[in-house]
Structures are given as structure tokens and as C-alpha cells.
Design a protein around this motif. Structure first.
Motif, PDB file in Angstrom:
ATOM      1  N   THR A  10     -34.777  24.534 -69.544  1.00 45.55           N
ATOM      2  CA  THR A  10     -34.174  25.444 -68.564  1.00 45.55           C
ATOM      3  C   THR A  10     -32.711  25.666 -68.952  1.00 45.55           C
ATOM      4  O   THR A  10     -32.196  24.969 -69.838  1.00 45.55           O
ATOM      5  CB  THR A  10     -34.224  24.840 -67.142  1.00 45.55           C
ATOM      6  OG1 THR A  10     -33.341  23.721 -67.088  1.00 45.55           O
ATOM      7  CG2 THR A  10     -35.641  24.427 -66.748  1.00 45.55           C
ATOM      8  N   ILE A  47     -44.448  32.666 -61.688  1.00 46.56           N
ATOM      9  CA  ILE A  47     -44.137  31.493 -60.879  1.00 46.56           C
ATOM     10  C   ILE A  47     -45.456  30.751 -60.699  1.00 46.56           C
ATOM     11  O   ILE A  47     -46.387  31.259 -60.076  1.00 46.56           O
ATOM     12  CB  ILE A  47     -43.554  31.904 -59.511  1.00 46.56           C
ATOM     13  CG1 ILE A  47     -42.234  32.634 -59.699  1.00 46.56           C
ATOM     14  CG2 ILE A  47     -43.395  30.685 -58.607  1.00 46.56           C
ATOM     15  CD1 ILE A  47     -41.701  33.295 -58.451  1.00 46.56           C
ATOM     16  N   ALA A  62     -43.676  22.514 -62.117  1.00 50.16           N
ATOM     17  CA  ALA A  62     -43.477  23.774 -61.406  1.00 50.16           C
ATOM     18  C   ALA A  62     -42.472  24.611 -62.188  1.00 50.16           C
ATOM     19  O   ALA A  62     -41.354  24.157 -62.441  1.00 50.16           O
ATOM     20  CB  ALA A  62     -42.968  23.520 -59.991  1.00 50.16           C
ATOM     21  N   SER A  64     -40.587  28.539 -62.533  1.00 49.49           N
ATOM     22  CA  SER A  64     -40.281  29.773 -61.811  1.00 49.49           C
ATOM     23  C   SER A  64     -40.053  30.896 -62.797  1.00 49.49           C
ATOM     24  O   SER A  64     -38.949  31.415 -62.937  1.00 49.49           O
ATOM     25  CB  SER A  64     -39.051  29.577 -60.929  1.00 49.49           C
ATOM     26  OG  SER A  64     -39.321  28.628 -59.944  1.00 49.49           O
ATOM     27  N   SER A  81     -36.317  28.015 -64.079  1.00 50.38           N
ATOM     28  CA  SER A  81     -36.192  26.680 -63.492  1.00 50.38           C
ATOM     29  C   SER A  81     -37.530  25.976 -63.664  1.00 50.38           C
ATOM     30  O   SER A  81     -38.576  26.619 -63.739  1.00 50.38           O
ATOM     31  CB  SER A  81     -35.791  26.739 -62.008  1.00 50.38           C
ATOM     32  OG  SER A  81     -36.831  27.253 -61.232  1.00 50.38           O
ATOM     33  N   LYS A  97     -39.597  27.607 -47.742  1.00 46.38           N
ATOM     34  CA  LYS A  97     -40.845  28.314 -47.395  1.00 46.38           C
ATOM     35  C   LYS A  97     -40.749  28.897 -45.984  1.00 46.38           C
ATOM     36  O   LYS A  97     -41.073  30.063 -45.764  1.00 46.38           O
ATOM     37  CB  LYS A  97     -42.036  27.361 -47.498  1.00 46.38           C
ATOM     38  CG  LYS A  97     -43.368  27.995 -47.148  1.00 46.38           C
ATOM     39  CD  LYS A  97     -44.494  26.985 -47.301  1.00 46.38           C
ATOM     40  CE  LYS A  97     -45.824  27.584 -46.971  1.00 46.38           C
ATOM     41  NZ  LYS A  97     -46.205  27.458 -45.591  1.00 46.38           N
ATOM     42  N   LEU A 118     -40.531  36.419 -53.569  1.00 47.92           N
ATOM     43  CA  LEU A 118     -40.326  35.512 -54.706  1.00 47.92           C
ATOM     44  C   LEU A 118     -39.904  34.123 -54.233  1.00 47.92           C
ATOM     45  O   LEU A 118     -40.369  33.116 -54.764  1.00 47.92           O
ATOM     46  CB  LEU A 118     -39.301  36.082 -55.678  1.00 47.92           C
ATOM     47  CG  LEU A 118     -39.751  37.319 -56.459  1.00 47.92           C
ATOM     48  CD1 LEU A 118     -38.588  37.893 -57.264  1.00 47.92           C
ATOM     49  CD2 LEU A 118     -40.925  36.993 -57.355  1.00 47.92           C
ATOM     50  N   SER A 119     -39.052  34.082 -53.226  1.00 46.75           N
ATOM     51  CA  SER A 119     -38.616  32.803 -52.672  1.00 46.75           C
ATOM     52  C   SER A 119     -39.805  32.051 -52.073  1.00 46.75           C
ATOM     53  O   SER A 119     -39.947  30.840 -52.268  1.00 46.75           O
ATOM     54  CB  SER A 119     -37.553  33.042 -51.601  1.00 46.75           C
ATOM     55  OG  SER A 119     -37.126  31.830 -51.047  1.00 46.75           O
ATOM     56  N   LYS A 121     -43.011  32.417 -52.962  1.00 42.67           N
ATOM     57  CA  LYS A 121     -43.867  31.972 -54.070  1.00 42.67           C
ATOM     58  C   LYS A 121     -43.313  30.718 -54.738  1.00 42.67           C
ATOM     59  O   LYS A 121     -44.057  29.792 -55.071  1.00 42.67           O
ATOM     60  CB  LYS A 121     -44.013  33.082 -55.114  1.00 42.67           C
ATOM     61  CG  LYS A 121     -44.934  34.191 -54.700  1.00 42.67           C
ATOM     62  CD  LYS A 121     -45.045  35.240 -55.802  1.00 42.67           C
ATOM     63  CE  LYS A 121     -45.912  36.388 -55.371  1.00 42.67           C
ATOM     64  NZ  LYS A 121     -46.025  37.406 -56.421  1.00 42.67           N
ATOM     65  N   ARG A 122     -41.993  30.681 -54.953  1.00 42.99           N
ATOM     66  CA  ARG A 122     -41.380  29.505 -55.576  1.00 42.99           C
ATOM     67  C   ARG A 122     -41.562  28.264 -54.698  1.00 42.99           C
ATOM     68  O   ARG A 122     -41.903  27.188 -55.189  1.00 42.99           O
ATOM     69  CB  ARG A 122     -39.892  29.748 -55.848  1.00 42.99           C
ATOM     70  CG  ARG A 122     -39.617  30.640 -57.030  1.00 42.99           C
ATOM     71  CD  ARG A 122     -38.146  30.646 -57.405  1.00 42.99           C
ATOM     72  NE  ARG A 122     -37.292  31.137 -56.337  1.00 42.99           N
ATOM     73  CZ  ARG A 122     -36.968  32.415 -56.162  1.00 42.99           C
ATOM     74  NH1 ARG A 122     -37.407  33.340 -56.993  1.00 42.99           N
ATOM     75  NH2 ARG A 122     -36.184  32.777 -55.176  1.00 42.99           N
ATOM     76  N   ASN A 125     -45.219  27.133 -54.748  1.00 48.15           N
ATOM     77  CA  ASN A 125     -45.519  26.514 -56.039  1.00 48.15           C
ATOM     78  C   ASN A 125     -44.966  25.093 -56.106  1.00 48.15           C
ATOM     79  O   ASN A 125     -45.652  24.165 -56.546  1.00 48.15           O
ATOM     80  CB  ASN A 125     -44.945  27.377 -57.167  1.00 48.15           C
ATOM     81  CG  ASN A 125     -45.280  26.839 -58.536  1.00 48.15           C
ATOM     82  OD1 ASN A 125     -46.419  26.488 -58.819  1.00 48.15           O
ATOM     83  ND2 ASN A 125     -44.279  26.784 -59.400  1.00 48.15           N
ATOM     84  N   ARG A 126     -43.739  24.904 -55.671  1.00 47.27           N
ATOM     85  CA  ARG A 126     -43.134  23.577 -55.692  1.00 47.27           C
ATOM     86  C   ARG A 126     -43.899  22.604 -54.797  1.00 47.27           C
ATOM     87  O   ARG A 126     -44.153  21.461 -55.181  1.00 47.27           O
ATOM     88  CB  ARG A 126     -41.668  23.659 -55.263  1.00 47.27           C
ATOM     89  CG  ARG A 126     -40.816  24.431 -56.259  1.00 47.27           C
ATOM     90  CD  ARG A 126     -39.405  24.667 -55.771  1.00 47.27           C
ATOM     91  NE  ARG A 126     -38.684  23.424 -55.808  1.00 47.27           N
ATOM     92  CZ  ARG A 126     -37.879  23.011 -54.833  1.00 47.27           C
ATOM     93  NH1 ARG A 126     -37.696  23.735 -53.751  1.00 47.27           N
ATOM     94  NH2 ARG A 126     -37.259  21.854 -54.934  1.00 47.27           N
TER      95      ARG A 126
END
Length: 134
Positions: A10, A47, A62, A64, A81, A97, A118-119, A121-122, A125-126
């Protein structure tokens, strides 16, 4: 059995470098499975979770977005990231989330919906990567 050297990097520095039998990830064009001897390629990542298999164990990271570079004996992931499950701050991810869901539900004109999506989804995913490793 042959292995691939997998590097995840990263802007903040390296996250992982180890040998694995297989890498599975999600590119913008679809799901990819990479094993030693794979043809060289470059693909943009979504992501998602990167799944790594080797030495009788599975690891997940995870990411992004970013890019995947494949060579016959090496896979390099250049991610915007990336986090190992043990590095994920679960409370922070849950709050992110909730914030994203709230912004999307409000549908106000000053909210950037794409950014909220996008926020969300990130954060999902995390949470998924963390929950599936513990």
C-alpha cells in the motif's frame, strides 16, 4: 509443490510477503484464481477480499481497490489500502458502515452518493474479512 511469492503493498508500506499455492481475488472483470505458472497479466481490483491458500491454511486480506500484477512465480497487489483481519478495527468499521447507510438513506442533495456507496462497500468488506477469520 510450486508456490507463488505474494506481495501486498500500500502507499503506507508492505502488508504481506509470503509464499502461497493459490491466490483468489476479484478484479473488475470478474473472479480470478491464480496458481504458479499463470500467464503474466495486470488487472484492476475491486473492493473485496484477497484469499490466499498455502501450507494447509487460508488467509484473507481486505483490499480497497488497486491493481494486481501476475508473473509466473510472483503476484504483486498494489492496493489503495489493505488490512489483515487482526489489523481491522472492528468498532471503526461498524461505525463507518452505519454512517454510510445513514447517508444513503437520507438522500440529501449535498450527499455524494457514490462516495457513500464506496464507503459502505469498504466497511462491509472489512467486517466480512474480520468475521470470517475469527
Amino acid at each position: 509443490m510450486k508456490t507463488l511469492t505474494v506481495s501486498v503493498v500500500t502507499p503506507d508500506g508492505p502488508i504481506l510477503e509470503d509464499a502461497y499455492d493459490m491466490v483468489s481475488c476479484k478484479a473488475e472483470s470478474g473472479e480470478l484464481g491464480i496458481m504458479p505458472g499463470h500467464i503474466p497479466m495486470v488487472a484492476p481490483l475491486t473492493i473485496s477480499a484477497v484469499r490466499l491458500k498455502g501450507n494447509g491454511q487460508s488467509d484473507r486480506i481486505a483490499v480497497s481497490g488497486g491493481f494486481l500484477e501476475v508473473r509466473p512465480d510472483k503476484v504483486t497487489i498494489l492496493a489503495q489500502s489493505a488490512e489483515r483481519p487482526s489489523d481491522i478495527d472492528i468498532d471503526r468499521a461498524r461505525k463507518a458502515k452505519e454512517r454510510a447507510e445513514q447517508r444513503m438513506a437520507e438522500k440529501q442533495s449535498d450527499i455524494d452518493m457514490r462516495r457513500a456507496e464506496l464507503s459502505l462497500k469498504r466497511a462491509i468488506n472489512r467486517l466480512d474479512v474480520h468475521d470470517n477469520n475469527f
